[in-house]
Design a protein around this motif. Structure first.
Motif, PDB file in Angstrom:
ATOM      1  N   HIS A  70       0.830  -1.210   0.000  1.00 29.03           N
ATOM      2  CA  HIS A  70       0.000   0.000   0.000  1.00 29.03           C
ATOM      3  C   HIS A  70       0.864   1.259   0.000  1.00 29.03           C
ATOM      4  O   HIS A  70       0.447   2.301  -0.487  1.00 29.03           O
ATOM      5  CB  HIS A  70      -0.929   0.023   1.216  1.00 29.03           C
ATOM      6  N   ASP A  77      -7.361  -2.206  -1.163  1.00 29.05           N
ATOM      7  CA  ASP A  77      -8.260  -3.137  -0.493  1.00 29.05           C
ATOM      8  C   ASP A  77      -9.671  -2.779  -0.906  1.00 29.05           C
ATOM      9  O   ASP A  77     -10.017  -1.589  -0.974  1.00 29.05           O
ATOM     10  CB  ASP A  77      -8.156  -3.008   1.031  1.00 29.05           C
ATOM     11  N   HIS A 129      -7.455  -7.682  -0.668  1.00 33.38           N
ATOM     12  CA  HIS A 129      -6.218  -7.050  -1.130  1.00 33.38           C
ATOM     13  C   HIS A 129      -5.845  -7.434  -2.577  1.00 33.38           C
ATOM     14  O   HIS A 129      -5.731  -8.610  -2.904  1.00 33.38           O
ATOM     15  CB  HIS A 129      -5.108  -7.485  -0.157  1.00 33.38           C
TER      16      HIS A 129
HETATM   17 ZN   LIG Z   1      -4.249  -4.521   1.503  1.00 32.05          ZN
END
Ligand SMILES: [Zn+2]
Length: 139
Positions: A70, A77, A129
């Motif tokens: 990230h 996500d 994810h």
């Molecule tokens: Zn994630």
């Protein structure tokens, strides 16, 4: 039944790598289950803060790494949006995750963007994810 990204979802795509953003934008057109973007780009400080949770700070552990994809916007996500709310479907009873993953994989293939889904990981599955592989998109 074409779905659309909500304003909030679009907001959360800010700072996400343009290739991954295109995959998300195409996936929402292909998916048969609506979804929302819950997380996009994080700074190292934000990741460190998350990592501290459940370790040196109160709360439940929410991440196992300080080196998340990230950071820098190489991962997003998402969460299934069913009947006006998030449906995590942790036990897989409703079967929404395979349908969302299918849409992401189809979108990625169409756009020629490689992606990895956390739901395919063998040890700890991370179904919300999706990330760009580090070998092709180094941080
Ligand atoms: Zn994630």
């Amino acid at each position: 039944m074409p779905f659309q990204l909500s304003a909030k979802s679009r907001e959360r795509l800010k700072g996400v790598h343009p290739d991954l953003r295109r995959v998300v934008e195409r996936a929402i057109e292909l998916t048969t289950v609506d979804f929302v973007v819950t997380q996009g780009n994080r700074t190292q400080d934000e990741q460190d803060e998350l990592y501290a949770q459940g370790r040196t700070k109160p709360g439940k552990k929410v991440t196992w790494t300080r080196n998340s994809r990230h950071i820098g916007g190489f991962a997003v996500d998402v969460a299934p949006w069913v009947c006006g709310g998030i449906e995590w479907d942790d036990d897989g009873r409703i079967g929404v995750w395979p349908r969302i993953a299918e849409a992401f994989k189809a979108a990625a293939a169409e756009l020629g963007v490689p992606i990895k889904w956390g739901g395919d990981w063998l040890k700890t599955k991370d179904r919300p994810h999706f990330e760009l592989p580090a070998d092709r998109y180094p941080a």
